[in-house]
Scaffold this motif. Structure first.
Motif, short mmCIF file in Angstrom:
data_model
loop_
_atom_site.label_atom_id
_atom_site.label_comp_id
_atom_site.label_asym_id
_atom_site.label_seq_id
_atom_site.Cartn_x
_atom_site.Cartn_y
_atom_site.Cartn_z
N UNK A 42 5.23 -11.21 4.93
CA UNK A 42 6.17 -11.45 3.84
C UNK A 42 5.47 -12.11 2.65
N UNK A 43 4.62 -13.08 2.93
CA UNK A 43 3.89 -13.74 1.85
C UNK A 43 2.94 -12.77 1.16
N UNK A 44 2.25 -11.97 1.95
CA UNK A 44 1.33 -10.98 1.38
C UNK A 44 2.08 -9.93 0.57
N UNK A 45 3.24 -9.53 1.05
CA UNK A 45 4.07 -8.58 0.30
C UNK A 45 4.53 -9.18 -1.02
N UNK A 46 4.86 -10.47 -1.01
CA UNK A 46 5.25 -11.15 -2.24
C UNK A 46 4.07 -11.21 -3.21
N UNK A 47 2.89 -11.50 -2.70
CA UNK A 47 1.67 -11.51 -3.53
C UNK A 47 1.47 -10.14 -4.20
N UNK A 48 1.67 -9.09 -3.43
CA UNK A 48 1.52 -7.72 -3.94
C UNK A 48 2.55 -7.46 -5.03
N UNK A 49 3.81 -7.80 -4.74
CA UNK A 49 4.89 -7.55 -5.70
C UNK A 49 4.68 -8.31 -7.01
N UNK A 50 4.10 -9.50 -6.93
CA UNK A 50 3.86 -10.31 -8.12
C UNK A 50 2.59 -9.90 -8.86
N UNK A 51 1.83 -8.95 -8.28
CA UNK A 51 0.61 -8.47 -8.92
C UNK A 51 -0.58 -9.40 -8.78
N UNK A 52 -0.57 -10.25 -7.73
CA UNK A 52 -1.65 -11.22 -7.54
C UNK A 52 -2.51 -10.93 -6.31
N UNK A 53 -2.25 -9.85 -5.64
CA UNK A 53 -3.05 -9.48 -4.48
C UNK A 53 -4.02 -8.37 -4.88
N UNK A 54 -5.27 -8.53 -4.43
CA UNK A 54 -6.31 -7.57 -4.76
C UNK A 54 -7.03 -7.14 -3.49
N UNK A 55 -7.55 -5.93 -3.52
CA UNK A 55 -8.33 -5.41 -2.41
C UNK A 55 -9.69 -4.95 -2.92
N UNK A 56 -10.64 -4.96 -2.01
CA UNK A 56 -12.00 -4.55 -2.31
C UNK A 56 -12.30 -3.27 -1.54
N UNK A 57 -12.81 -2.30 -2.27
CA UNK A 57 -13.11 -0.99 -1.69
C UNK A 57 -14.60 -0.73 -1.89
N UNK A 58 -15.29 -0.39 -0.83
CA UNK A 58 -16.70 0.01 -0.91
C UNK A 58 -16.75 1.48 -0.50
#
Length: 164
Positions: A42-58
């Motif tokens: 839920x917290x991670x989903x909220x981070x995503x919805x707020x535009x503050x979650x980032x992922x790293x792709x190699x």
């Protein structure tokens, strides 16, 4: 490496990365910083919805290799510090950095990304998180004191000023 905003579709991979990071911390003497269930979906989903979650792709690896929270915002737990911040300038915060260990230098990439958005970066970590504490100092962060997170647990607070 490519850093992009997380999407809701990334959540299962983010949870996998969190689990890998939790296991790494436990193996390295820090079993209590991220208890099972933290951070929650839920917290991670909220981070995503707020535009503050980032992922790293190699590109050379399948799936995501890292994730983190980043925002230029006031962190409520940073209002009171036993010690002193380097300055009172606006800052960015990095939280919930997690990796599955396949790529070295992930934190440096996250820091480079964050530095494009602000010149002051603040981070906190558990006293027992020796690998992260060593990494922070190696990357030029200065220990500023102790802050207390929402549950009252102490965290060592660090800041890096990119303005010199």
């Amino acid at each position: 490496m490519v850093i992009r905003q997380s999407t809701p579709e990334d959540l299962p991979e983010i949870l996998r990365l969190i689990s890998a990071a939790r296991a790494f911390m436990a193996e390295h003497g820090n079993p209590s910083q991220w208890p099972e269930g933290y951070p929650s979906a839920e917290q991670l989903s909220s981070d995503i919805a707020r535009g503050h979650s980032y992922v790293c792709v190699a590109p050379e690896y399948a799936g995501l290799v890292g994730t983190f929270y980043f925002a230029v915002e006031e962190e409520p737990t940073y209002r009171h510090i036993e010690g002193r911040w380097l300055n009172d300038k606006p800052y960015g915060v990095i939280h919930r950095l997690a990796s599955d260990g396949r790529v070295r230098g992930l934190f440096r990439e996250c820091l480079t990304f964050a530095s494009k958005h602000c010149s002051e970066i603040r981070v906190d970590t558990h006293e027992d998180n020796t690998p992260m504490r060593q990494l922070l100092v190696a990357e030029g962060f200065v220990p500023c004191g102790t802050v207390y997170i929402a549950d009252g647990s102490p965290r060592i607070a660090y800041q890096k000023s990119l303005e010199g």
